[in-house]
Structures are given as structure tokens and as C-alpha cells.
Design a protein around this motif. Structure first.
Motif, PDB file in Angstrom:
ATOM      1  N   PRO A  42      -3.231   1.910   1.793  1.00 45.06           N
ATOM      2  CA  PRO A  42      -4.086   2.722   0.917  1.00 45.06           C
ATOM      3  C   PRO A  42      -4.320   2.082  -0.445  1.00 45.06           C
ATOM      4  N   GLY A  43      -3.460   1.133  -0.818  1.00 48.32           N
ATOM      5  CA  GLY A  43      -3.628   0.499  -2.117  1.00 48.32           C
ATOM      6  C   GLY A  43      -4.662  -0.600  -2.131  1.00 48.32           C
ATOM      7  N   ALA A  44      -5.176  -1.013  -0.953  1.00 50.06           N
ATOM      8  CA  ALA A  44      -6.158  -2.103  -0.896  1.00 50.06           C
ATOM      9  C   ALA A  44      -7.358  -1.655  -0.068  1.00 50.06           C
ATOM     10  N   LEU A  45      -7.415  -2.069   1.226  1.00 47.44           N
ATOM     11  CA  LEU A  45      -8.583  -1.750   2.055  1.00 47.44           C
ATOM     12  C   LEU A  45      -8.566  -0.318   2.577  1.00 47.44           C
ATOM     13  N   GLY A  46      -7.391   0.294   2.642  1.00 48.76           N
ATOM     14  CA  GLY A  46      -7.302   1.680   3.096  1.00 48.76           C
ATOM     15  C   GLY A  46      -7.699   1.882   4.543  1.00 48.76           C
ATOM     16  N   LEU A  47      -7.333   0.941   5.421  1.00 55.98           N
ATOM     17  CA  LEU A  47      -7.719   1.032   6.831  1.00 55.98           C
ATOM     18  C   LEU A  47      -6.816   1.966   7.628  1.00 55.98           C
ATOM     19  N   ILE A  48      -5.648   2.310   7.093  1.00 56.44           N
ATOM     20  CA  ILE A  48      -4.670   3.147   7.809  1.00 56.44           C
ATOM     21  C   ILE A  48      -4.562   4.489   7.105  1.00 56.44           C
ATOM     22  N   ARG A 267      12.024  -6.079  19.623  1.00 59.03           N
ATOM     23  CA  ARG A 267      12.528  -6.072  18.253  1.00 59.03           C
ATOM     24  C   ARG A 267      11.527  -6.686  17.287  1.00 59.03           C
ATOM     25  N   ASP A 268      10.974  -7.839  17.633  1.00 55.58           N
ATOM     26  CA  ASP A 268      10.097  -8.541  16.704  1.00 55.58           C
ATOM     27  C   ASP A 268       8.827  -7.757  16.410  1.00 55.58           C
ATOM     28  N   VAL A 269       8.237  -7.165  17.460  1.00 60.91           N
ATOM     29  CA  VAL A 269       7.000  -6.407  17.251  1.00 60.91           C
ATOM     30  C   VAL A 269       7.270  -5.144  16.437  1.00 60.91           C
ATOM     31  N   LEU A 270       8.303  -4.381  16.825  1.00 59.70           N
ATOM     32  CA  LEU A 270       8.600  -3.134  16.113  1.00 59.70           C
ATOM     33  C   LEU A 270       9.079  -3.406  14.689  1.00 59.70           C
ATOM     34  N   LEU A 271       9.849  -4.481  14.521  1.00 64.57           N
ATOM     35  CA  LEU A 271      10.306  -4.829  13.182  1.00 64.57           C
ATOM     36  C   LEU A 271       9.127  -5.279  12.323  1.00 64.57           C
ATOM     37  N   GLY A 272       8.178  -5.954  12.943  1.00 62.09           N
ATOM     38  CA  GLY A 272       6.968  -6.330  12.216  1.00 62.09           C
ATOM     39  C   GLY A 272       6.204  -5.115  11.726  1.00 62.09           C
ATOM     40  N   ILE A 273       6.099  -4.098  12.582  1.00 60.57           N
ATOM     41  CA  ILE A 273       5.423  -2.863  12.173  1.00 60.57           C
ATOM     42  C   ILE A 273       6.188  -2.183  11.040  1.00 60.57           C
ATOM     43  N   PHE A 274       7.524  -2.267  11.101  1.00 59.32           N
ATOM     44  CA  PHE A 274       8.328  -1.695  10.011  1.00 59.32           C
ATOM     45  C   PHE A 274       7.994  -2.362   8.680  1.00 59.32           C
ATOM     46  N   PHE A 275       7.947  -3.680   8.653  1.00 54.91           N
ATOM     47  CA  PHE A 275       7.642  -4.377   7.402  1.00 54.91           C
ATOM     48  C   PHE A 275       6.195  -4.133   6.964  1.00 54.91           C
ATOM     49  N   VAL A 276       5.299  -3.944   7.928  1.00 59.92           N
ATOM     50  CA  VAL A 276       3.926  -3.564   7.566  1.00 59.92           C
ATOM     51  C   VAL A 276       3.935  -2.212   6.865  1.00 59.92           C
ATOM     52  N   SER A 277       4.734  -1.273   7.395  1.00 57.45           N
ATOM     53  CA  SER A 277       4.799   0.057   6.775  1.00 57.45           C
ATOM     54  C   SER A 277       5.387  -0.023   5.364  1.00 57.45           C
ATOM     55  N   VAL A 278       6.331  -0.956   5.145  1.00 57.37           N
ATOM     56  CA  VAL A 278       6.875  -1.144   3.799  1.00 57.37           C
ATOM     57  C   VAL A 278       5.806  -1.706   2.875  1.00 57.37           C
ATOM     58  N   GLY A 279       5.050  -2.663   3.377  1.00 58.68           N
ATOM     59  CA  GLY A 279       3.971  -3.233   2.577  1.00 58.68           C
ATOM     60  C   GLY A 279       2.928  -2.210   2.189  1.00 58.68           C
ATOM     61  N   MET A 280       2.750  -1.195   3.033  1.00 54.81           N
ATOM     62  CA  MET A 280       1.772  -0.147   2.730  1.00 54.81           C
ATOM     63  C   MET A 280       2.206   0.717   1.546  1.00 54.81           C
TER      64      MET A 280
END
Length: 658
Positions: A42-48, A267-280
Motif C-alpha cells: 500500500p505504500g507504493a503501487l498498492g496492488l495488494i 519452506r522457501d515459497v511460504l517464507l518468501g511470502i512472509f518476507f513480502v508481507s513484512v515488506g508491505m
């Protein structure tokens, strides 16, 4: 496409693009995922828009992060390094936590939140530091061992913080009682799950493995992790605590490696989504207004943690250069910071706006970590005014050149996997000098500890080939399975040595002509060699008059098989064959000061009882020692073990902790 699945596609697509860019610049994938979240959030492109659904999915990533950490956690290693782990590591976490908490209280932050943020800042990045140390070949250097010891204690501290978060989230007056109850429940659950892991799970996984069903094995591993997480959540504790204990339970079994390999994609895919959620959570517009605070906190964290570890290292008797190098390794924040923030957020302890500055500082410090780790020797030398810091990495071309300067008429092996190691062992038996290069840092580190002349690097680099003595070499062996990689090496070698023989190993003969045209002297396809072996047996069974030739070939093969068995494993090496049977491996074990084996004779350790064989022992100043029963092991020795993965693991536990 609408709803959550559409947003998931956006997350995966953006992650793939950003990770490809980060990979080109050799930046950590963790930072790539964080940048992805910042970009599409939401802080940039707001696609999610449906951030709650993303957070729910991301929680599974945290669970598998802790599960994987538990698999890799070694209790025997912890005991062998207990002086450094509990002395240096314990002091670092305690002092950092108190200092950062005091800073928060001075700025008016409420005590519970100040303690949480202090715990977040006290931890360092296990994933980034260990990967960069392995890449630089410094895992077993003294400063690397100091860093690993502190990271081991930080892993324990992170689990303790995860236990305490539910109690800290309680806003009542009975916080001390709540903390005591939480610790008591955590201890009881820990003991119960460890008991289950020791007496129940091995039998369960043995029965599962007998079915030879990969699907059932993966399902059983996932089920264990999730059931343990559900159990701890039911008792009011963090799900991640249960996942960590589940990993520890299975980490002590010989199924550990297979479980780790099987769950890695999840693990890698779900952990990647976790870090994406942190970046959000990061909003660039808000951070622009707070950039002085972000830069100030980042600089303060880097300087304070570096100086603290350096001072503690000196207090424990380490020299100045080693102490500062260890401090530089641990200066950054870590991925557990985000796990703690995520768990605290699920209990309503923190709001996104409250974590923005801290999260941004941790991200910035992690971004700087690869650069700091790669140049820690030079930075530390500057800090202590030492103008001769010594080699900082085995890929330092000056270092490679100095080590290979005495070689002439040697063989250069490009690719030191199973085939490359087999060639190297035969050359060693015949007294032929060789130098090898490989791109797997774990394999290179293992081989270096085993006393072999192996370097980490890309054999396609002209400068590295020159440093390996390409102009003085007698032969080049290329043993990579990727024909494009092999083709590039052949061309690079041929540009600098027009007449040097080049022997290339391939899987089959499809690319034989291409490699020959590029300059390969001979191409040896594995399938062709296998067919020759099979044909020789067929002819023997048909009573063809080739007895003398066949006996000679068979005698050589029987002699060589025992020599060729076992290899140093790498990050992607298989430890079982296609039928699930364990393959033989070699593994180098360095002995810390507090290891159980130090001061004991090899015969007293009775390693044969667990099925492992000691191939050799390397000692500084004495070179390679024969593993005689009466040999007394010393601190700093490197013991090279041989056997199946489970036999080697059991032997390593005997050497380190009993």
C-alpha cells in the motif's frame, strides 16, 4: 482473475522478477522479497488489498522457518562450544537487549514494547551470515566460529522471546506470574515433545520410509510440523515454538537430511511470502519523513553491536583482529526480527506504524551485511591498524596464486562433485598434484577441512584460471553435468592455453561434437561408459575368450571401488539413491576446545560402533595423521569421517558432545 488468488499471482510474479534482478547483483533473496513487498504494498503501487489473507499465509512461512532451524540445530555442537555459546553469546544478547531497552524507555516507549524492540534489535541474521561465511570459506576460521557460537545462542534466545510474547501481550497486573506460567508451560511442552521425538517419531518415519512413497514422507513431515505448532498454540504459546521443537525432534534422527530436502520448496515459497508481507509494512512516504531516525538507528546498531562483540571477544582472550572480525559479522539485524514482530502483531502488541523505523533499520543493515562479511578482514585490519590482515577468502586471486605457485605439470579439476573428487583421489594415489575449483561453498569448505587443494569460484573466469596456473598445467578435467557450463570453461581454457589437453565429462554424447569443436581433447559420456561395463559382463556371461582382459578390468574395478566410495556433500547433493538407500559420504569435523573427543584416543571413542570410519586426521603444523587407535585428538584437529549420512552424524555427535 479476482480476489486472493489474483493477488497471490501478483506476489509470485513480482517476486520472480525482483529476485532475478537481485540475483544478478548477488544480493540476498531475503532483501528481494522485502523489496517486492515494499513495491507492491500500500505504500507504493498498492496492488495488494487483502493483506489479512496474505498475513495468514505468511504465518506458515514463519512456522517452516522455525521448523528448518530446528532441523539444523545441533545439541552436540552446542555442548561442544558451550563456553563461547553461553559466554560470548549470552553476554551479547543480554547486554544488547538491556541497552536497546534502556534507549527505548528513555525515548518514552512503554516497557513491554521497549523490551520487544530491544529483543528484535539484539538478534542477528543467521541465514545471511552463515551463507556469506560459507561462500567466503570462513565458517571454520576463528572469527567464523565466534560468530556461529553467538548465532547459536541467539537462536535459543529467539525461541525464548517467542515463548514470552504471549505473556507480554497480557495487559493485566499479573505479568510476573504470567511470565512464570508461560515459561513453565513451555518447559513442559518442550520435554513432552522431545520425548515424542526420541521414542515415537523415529519409528513412525521408519515405517513411512519403508513404503518408498515420497508423497507420504512429505505429508508426514508437514503434519509433524503443523501438529506441533497447533499443540503449542492450544496451550497459549506461539506456533513457531512448536515448529522449532518439532524440527529439533527430527533433527536428531537420520531422516533429517531427507526431510530438509523434501520440505525446502514449501519452506522457501511460504517464507518468501512472509518476507513480502513484512515488506508491505514499509511505507516509503512515511519513511522519507523518518529517514534520519532510520539511518541513525541503523548506524547505532551496527556500531554498538560490532564494538560490543569485539570487547567481549577480547574479554574471553581472543586477539584484537579476530574479535573485531567477529563483531563485524554480527552487526546487523536478522530475519528473526520479522518473525518476532509478526508474532507480536498477531497478539496486538504492535501496530504497523510502530515497527516501520525498526523494520526499515533491520532491512538496511541486512542489505549491508554481504558487503561487510566479504570485507570483514580488511575493515577489522583498518580498525586495529593492522596493515597485514592476511587472506580474507579462498577466492582471493592473490591467495590462490600463492598456494598454486609451486605447482607445475599439475591437473586442474573444474567441478569437485562426486566425479571430480573420484578423479582427485586417484591422482593423489598416483602422486599427481592437482588443484580443483567448485561453485558449491559447503563442498569446498568440507574438502578444505579434509586437506584438499580446492578453491571456491567460477572456473569460467580467466583471472581464476590464470591464478590456478593454467599456463603451467598438464591437463584440465571438466566434470560439470551442465554442458553449457562445460562449454564456457573449455572456451576460456582454450583462449589461454591452445595446446593444453582438456578432458570433459558429460551425461551423454549429445553435445560431443560441440565440445570437440570448442577445443575439448576428449569427451567421456557417462552413459557410454556404463554401456561398456554392461557389455563386458554380457560377453563374460556368454563365455567369450577375454578372460585375461576381463580379470584385469575386474581387478582394477574392485580395487578402485573402495577408494571412490564416499564424497564431500554439498548444498544440493543427494544422500540417498533412487531406491532410498543411503549413499556413503565423507564429512570433515573440526574439534573445538570443549569437544568430548579432545584429549581422548581414537580407540576410546569407539566410532566403529556407530558404523563410521575415520579416514584421516589433519592437525595444524603436523599435516595429515594416520588414524591409529592410539592417536590422541587435540583441539583444532579436523577428523575426516566416512560412512552413510546417519553413521557420520552419529559419529560427529560422539566426537563433539557424546
Amino acid at each position: 482473475m479476482h480476489g486472493f488468488f489474483g493477488e497471490l499471482v501478483i506476489i509470485l510474479t513480482a517476486s520472480a522478477v525482483v529476485l532475478a534482478i537481485f540475483h544478478r547483483f548477488r544480493l540476498p533473496p531475503t532483501l528481494g522479497y522485502l523489496a517486492t513487498g515494499l513495491l507492491i504494498g500500500p505504500g507504493a503501487l498498492g496492488l495488494i488489498g487483502n493483506r489479512e489473507a496474505v498475513q495468514s499465509l505468511a504465518e506458515f512461512g514463519v512456522v517452516f522457518l522455525l521448523f528448518s532451524l530446528g532441523l539444523e540445530f545441533s545439541l552436540s555442537r552446542l555442548l561442544a562450544m558451550r563456553r563461547l555459546v553461553f559466554g560470548l553469546g549470552g553476554a551479547q544478547v543480554l547486554i544488547c537487549t538491556l541497552a536497546f531497552m534502556g534507549m527505548g524507555l528513555a525515548l518514552g516507549v512503554e516497557p513491554r514494547l521497549a523490551l520487544l524492540m530491544a529483543a528484535v534489535l539484539a538478534l542477528s541474521s543467521t541465514a545471511v551470515v552463515t551463507r556469506e561465511l560459507a561462500r567466503a570459506g570462513e565458517l571454520y576460521a576463528r572469527h567464523g566460529q565466534l560468530g556461529i557460537a553467538v548465532l547459536l545462542f541467539q537462536d535459543l534466545a529467539a525461541v525464548l522471546f517467542l515463548i514470552l510474547i504471549p505473556a507480554l501481550a497480557n495487559e493485566g497486573d499479573g505479568l510476573p506470574m504470567m511470565l512464570a506460567m508461560t515459561l513453565a508451560k513451555g518447559t513442559l511442552l518442550f520435554a513432552f515433545l522431545i520425548g515424542v521425538g526420541k521414542w515415537v517419531l523415529p519409528r513412525v518415519f521408519f515405517e513411512v520410509a519403508k513404503t518408498h512413497s515420497e508423497e507420504l514422507f512429505v505429508l508426514a513431515a508437514l503434519l509433524v510440523a503443523l501438529l506441533a505448532a497447533l499443540l503449542t498454540e492450544t496451550f497459549g504459546l506461539s506456533m513457531t515454538l512448536g515448529a522449532f521443537i518439532a524440527g529439533m525432534m527430527l533433527g536428531e534422527s537420520h531422516f533429517r537430511h531427507r526431510i530438509e530436502i523434501e520440505i525446502r520448496p514449501f519452506r522457501d515459497v511460504l517464507l518468501g511470502i512472509f518476507f513480502v508481507s513484512v515488506g508491505m509494512l514499509l511505507v516509503p512516504a512515511d519513511l522519507l519523513d523518518r529517514w534520519p531516525a532510520v539511518l541513525g538507528l541503523t548506524a547505532g546498531m551496527l556500531l554498538f553491536k560490532t564494538t560490543l562483540v569485539a570487547m567481549l571477544g577480547r574479554w574471553l582472550g581472543e586477539d584484537r583482529l579476530t574479535s573485531w572480525r567477529a563483531g563485524l559479522l554480527l552487526a546487523q539485524g536478522g530475519e528473526f526480527a520479522f518473525a518476532l514482530l509478526a508474532v507480536a502483531g498477531s497478539y496486538g502488541m504492535v501496530e504497523p506504524a510502530q515497527v516501520a523505523v525498526v523494520a526499515a533499520s533491520v532491512v538496511l543493515s541486512m542489505a549491508l551485511t554481504p558487503l561487510i562479511v566479504r570485507h570483514n578482514g580488511r575493515i577489522a585490519a583498518f580498525l586495529v591498524r593492522d596493515r597485514n590482515p592476511g587472506p580474507t577468502a579462498p577466492v582471493d586471486l592473490v591467495d590462490v596464486s600463492s598456494i598454486t605457485a609451486e605447482l607445475s605439470g599439475h591437473v586442474i579439476i573444474c567441478g569437485y562433485g562426486r566425479v571430480g573428487q573420484a578423479v582427485g583421489r586417484i591422482l593423489s594415489r598416483e602422486g599427481v598434484e592437482f588443484a580443483a575449483v567448485d561453485e558449491d561453498p559447503v563442498r569446498v569448505q568440507e574438502a578444505l577441512l579434509g586437506g584438499e587443494r580446492v578453491f571456491y569460484g567460477d572456473a569460467r573466469r580467466p583471472a581464476l584460471l590464470h591464478a590456478l596456473g593454467i599456463t603451467r598445467a598438464r591437463l584440465v578435467v571438466v566434470s560439470f553435468t551442465d554442458h553449457r557450463h562445460s562449454l564456457a570453461i573449455v572456451r576460456a581454457v582454450r583462449e589461454r592455453a591452445a595446446d593444453l589437453p582438456i578432458l570433459v565429462r558429460t551425461v551423454d554424447d549429445r553435445h560431443r561434437e560441440t565440445l570437440k569443436q570448442a577445443g575439448a581433447t576428449a569427451v567421456v559420456p557417462e552413459t557410454f561408459e556404463a554401456s561398456l561395463t554392461l557389455a563386458s559382463h554380457v560377453l563374460a556371461l556368454l563365455d567369450f575368450p577375454m578372460e585375461r582382459v576381463q580379470q584385469s578390468v575386474q581387478g582394477v574395478r574392485e580395487e578402485r571401488y573402495s577408494v571412490l566410495r564416499g564424497y564431500f556433500h554439498g548444498q544440493r547433493s543427494r544422500i540417498t539413491d533412487v531406491e532410498g538407500q543411503e549413499l556413503d559420504v565423507r564429512h570433515a569435523v573440526p574439534l573445538p576446545e570443549k569437544a568430548r573427543a579432545v584429549g581422548r584416543r581414537l580407540a576410546d571413542l569407539d566410532l566403529a560402533k556407530v558404523g563410521a570410519e575415520v579416514r584421516n586426521v589433519r592437525r595444524d603444523g603436523a599435516g595429515e595423521l594416520d588414524p591409529l587407535p592410539g592417536l590422541v585428538l587435540e583441539a583444532g584437529d579436523v577428523v575426516v569421517l566416512f560412512g552413510t549420512a546417519s553413521q557420520v552424524e552419529n559419529a560427529e555427535r560422539r566426537l563433539l558432545g557424546g
